[in-house]
Design an enzyme around this catalytic site. Structure first.
Site, PDB file in Angstrom:
ATOM      1  N   GLY A 100       2.335  -0.774  -5.447  1.00 33.19           N
ATOM      2  CA  GLY A 100       1.232  -0.532  -4.525  1.00 33.19           C
ATOM      3  C   GLY A 100       0.236   0.433  -5.125  1.00 33.19           C
ATOM      4  O   GLY A 100       0.335   0.829  -6.291  1.00 33.19           O
ATOM      5  N   LYS A 103      10.829   5.458  -5.107  1.00 39.23           N
ATOM      6  CA  LYS A 103       9.384   5.281  -5.297  1.00 39.23           C
ATOM      7  C   LYS A 103       8.899   6.210  -6.407  1.00 39.23           C
ATOM      8  O   LYS A 103       9.130   7.408  -6.380  1.00 39.23           O
ATOM      9  CB  LYS A 103       8.653   5.595  -3.989  1.00 39.23           C
ATOM     10  CG  LYS A 103       7.141   5.433  -4.061  1.00 39.23           C
ATOM     11  CD  LYS A 103       6.540   5.724  -2.689  1.00 39.23           C
ATOM     12  CE  LYS A 103       5.035   5.586  -2.689  1.00 39.23           C
ATOM     13  NZ  LYS A 103       4.455   5.893  -1.365  1.00 39.23           N
ATOM     14  N   ASP A 109      -2.332   3.966   8.030  1.00 39.95           N
ATOM     15  CA  ASP A 109      -2.336   2.754   7.212  1.00 39.95           C
ATOM     16  C   ASP A 109      -1.361   1.724   7.781  1.00 39.95           C
ATOM     17  O   ASP A 109      -0.515   1.180   7.071  1.00 39.95           O
ATOM     18  CB  ASP A 109      -1.979   3.080   5.762  1.00 39.95           C
ATOM     19  CG  ASP A 109      -2.387   1.967   4.799  1.00 39.95           C
ATOM     20  OD1 ASP A 109      -3.174   1.093   5.205  1.00 39.95           O
ATOM     21  OD2 ASP A 109      -1.915   1.973   3.651  1.00 39.95           O
TER      22      ASP A 109
END
Length: 731
Positions: free
Chosen positions: A413, A432, A530
């Site tokens: 992303g 992540k 988001d």
């Protein structure tokens, strides 16, 4: 490393000592061989008849009480001339013909600097070349891409330098061009033209307003300077550069003539030819007298005998008398071997200690750079209701992901890459890893840690821990196995089964519950900022998990909004937020309304029309409802369930979520209550009147607009001052 440094220093000392012993002629007879402290060997010379041709003519000038040598044909000051190594005995590498000169620095947009050298240097047609093994191309500047121009069009040479805060690196590292504020690269073989062009790495940075430098420099000069080059260069006009030279373009000695002169030829990969003396000879192979035989026994550097008296010169060659006995040789070999082994052991231990210490220092440096101090301060604050999380070390996470193997990647992303990993206790996790380490992304990672550490909800992805001692920060989450809601709605794949209407309604209710918790039940209200189907994960039982809190913000209880640069995902962005830069809880409501429409229609938030134009899903939905075409736009899988009263209720709710005025949108708590009560509405009494009322009255401004393209963002065509900030901050 230490052994290499000692050997290099020893070699330089020996070479210097050899040069001091030079006695053979280096200039033509009756010609001066020096200008100040600079030796002038043939084919160079200062008066007519003493040099080979005009390219090798030296002009000696007195300046301020000192003599300086210049090559007038190329307009450069000479610092040193070397024909070849006159003492070469095949134990040392042979340096080709070199001349060390002062070369100007090319600068751009630098105040109070001369611009006379902006066109660079062109020595085409001369017997000189920029040295490919001694010279380096260097650029100084922040966020700058510098290219060396003027060379072969098929060859591109350059380097780029990023910005860095000098407080983040050690003082001993400042003199090196490591890619931050300063960068360097090698020079192509046979180059005779130098110029430079500059451009910015990042479009948002106006590099034309920044002072930049580019120049060639002698590698030995770079290694000898102890100053910060990115700062020191602004005070320099010239730097030392090494030029290789050859006379082969004008004359070539045949093998017989080379043997007569006791010399040999060395040819480079680009055709230049140099001459040097054979072992046991010294002098100037370019002179007709050639290289002269020397008595190796009289030379302190060439005499390898333990004592001078042991050396015997026989017909130009020498050997040592009194050879050592085999016993003595064996003793020397054994002692030398033991000594070398002992020295190697000490060096190895020191190396391991230094490596371990540097590794610890590097981890501390990364921890500080990655915002570790800020995180510690935030987590220790009494204002944060932080759940228990674990601080992982880098080795644990490397082993968990097989050193971040690309086969373990779950997705990528705008903020980073997510890997699948297995911890030592057998737990499957998602790890992540940030893409870059610039300040903006670091702040997002720290913010995500703080936000997720305060959240404890079954429909929000759980943060298990983090690691900040690596080059980029790492976050460890619970592993959610069934992908994203976006994949199930929009990607046709056997791997993703079709979602029934009941599953869609339950997922929407779970997401609404998570957002209601964030807005109303968390210790401090949290705006996600988001919400989209790709940030809604599905677990093994297809329960929704809200993820990706990198842009989320906590707000005070009495605070109604946060004012930030506009950021979000195209198609989900609240038009009111886009116009005012004020994000409220109702901005999350707008994004959730788009998710509801996706669940109803199966269309993406921005899709292509039959005329190949981008159209916003929210605009398309509102106008379809206004024209009584709701059931025409429903997803095929949704229509199969034939729950018209539920479709009408969800469409009604979605319309109110998409109201252009945030104050007229429902809260997430109200939305949750409505979703939980949808199935209580009687199938025999669908609430058509309420839907018509919302469509015709409450939506207000929707009645006055035409169908807009996605570039208008559903609020009429904005000015360019609104469009540009949005495009630069959308993931």
């Amino acid at each position: 490393m230490a052994v290499q440094v000692v050997m290099r220093i020893t070699f330089l000392l020996l070479l210097t000592y050899e040069l001091a012993e030079a006695a053979a002629p280096i200039a033509k007879p009756n010609c001066s061989d020096s200008c100040g402290n600079i030796y002038i060997p043939y084919p160079f010379g200062m008066t007519t008849g003493c040099y080979f041709n005009d390219w090798f003519k030296i002009v000696c000038k007195e300046t301020g009480g000192f003599f300086k040598a210049f090559l007038p044909r190329i307009g450069m000051e000479v610092l040193e001339i070397n024909i070849t190594d006159p003492y070469n005995d095949h134990y040392f590498w042979i340096d080709p013909g070199l001349v060390r000169v002062n070369m100007p620095i090319v600068s751009s947009n630098c105040k109070n600097r001369s611009s006379r050298h902006i066109d660079g240097v062109n020595i085409s047609g001369s017997p000189f070349f920029f040295s490919s093994y001694r010279d380096r191309f260097i650029s100084v500047g922040c966020d700058n891409l510098a290219l060396m121009t003027g060379i072969n069009p098929m060859v591109v040479v350059g380097c780029k330098s990023n910005c860095i805060d000098k407080s983040l690196i050690e003082d001993s590292e400042l003199k090196h061009c490591s890619g931050f504020n300063c960068c360097m690269t090698t020079v192509p073989s046979g180059s005779k033209v130098f110029n430079a062009s500059f451009r910015g790495i990042k479009e948002e940075i106006k590099t034309s307003e920044e002072c930049k430098f580019a120049f060639l420099a002698d590698d030995k000069w770079l290694n000898s300077t102890t100053k910060d080059l990115s700062y020191y260069v602004q005070f320099l006009e010239y730097v030392p550069v090494v030029l290789e030279w050859t006379a082969s373009e004008f004359t070539t000695l045949d093998p017989k003539e080379l043997r007569r002169r006791n010399s040999e030829a060395y040819t480079t990969d680009y055709g230049a030819e140099y001459y040097y003396c054979l072992g046991g000879y010294q002098g100037n192979s370019y002179l007709s007298t050639g290289c002269q035989d020397i008595n190796e026994c009289e030379s302190k550097t060439l005499n390898k005998c333990p004592n001078k008296s042991d050396c015997v010169n026989v017909q130009g060659s020498y050997h040592c008398n009194k050879p050592k006995s085999p016993v003595k040789i064996a003793i020397i070999v054994i002692c030398s071997s033991l000594g070398a082994l002992f020295l190697f052991t000490i060096i190895w231990c020191l190396y391991r200690m230094i490596k371990k210490r540097n590794k610890i220092k590097l981890k501390k440096k990364f921890f500080k750079k990655n915002g570790g101090l800020l995180l510690q301060q935030q987590l220790s604050s009494n204002d944060n209701n932080v759940q228990k999380t674990k601080l992982f070390n880098s080795n644990e996470l490397k082993n968990a992901t097989n050193h971040f193997n690309k086969n373990r990647i779950l997705g990528k992303g705008g903020q980073g890459t997510v890997y699948k990993g297995m911890l030592a206790d057998g737990r499957i996790v998602a790890i992540k890893k940030c893409n870059t380490v610039d300040k903006g992304n670091i702040e997002k990672f720290i913010n995500e840690i703080i936000i997720l550490s305060q959240i404890n909800h079954r429909n929000v992805v759980k943060l298990l821990g983090w690691c900040l001692e690596t080059e980029v920060p790492l976050l460890v989450y619970e592993f959610i196995p069934n992908g994203t809601l976006f994949q199930y709605i929009h990607e046709e794949n056997e791997e993703f089964p079709l979602l029934t209407w009941d599953m869609r309604l339950r997922i929407a209710t779970e997401v609404a519950g998570a957002l209601s918790y964030l807005h109303s039940a968390a210790s401090l209200p949290i705006y996600h900022r988001d919400i989209k189907t790709s940030n809604i994960l599905l677990d093994d039982k297809y329960r929704a998990k809200v993820a990706d809190f990198g842009t989320s913000r906590s707000v005070a209880i009495d605070q109604s909004h946060v004012t930030t640069l506009v950021c979000g995902t195209f198609g989900y962005l609240d038009p009111e937020y886009f116009q005012t830069s004020q994000f409220t809880e109702k901005s999350d409501v707008y994004s959730f309304g788009v998710v509801l429409i996706e669940l109803l229609t199966g269309k993406k938030p921005v899709f292509l029309t039959s005329s190949q134009e981008d159209l916003s899903l929210s605009t398309y939905f509102i106008h379809s409802v206004k024209e009584n075409r709701l059931f025409d736009i429903l997803d095929t899988q949704v229509r199969k369930d034939d729950n018209k009263h539920e479709f009408m209720a969800i469409a009604n709710l979605a319309q109110r979520c998409l109201h252009l005025y945030g104050k007229k949108r429902p809260t997430m708590t109200e939305i949750l209550m409505e979703l939980e009560g949808v199935q209580k509405i009687s199938p025999d009494q669908p609430n058509f009147e309420e839907l018509d009322y919302v469509r015709n009255e409450e939506m207000g401004p929707w009645n006055d607009i035409s169908i807009l393209s996605s570039s208008s963002l559903e609020i009429g065509e904005p000015s360019s001052s609104f469009v540009l900030p949005l495009l630069s901050h959308i993931d």
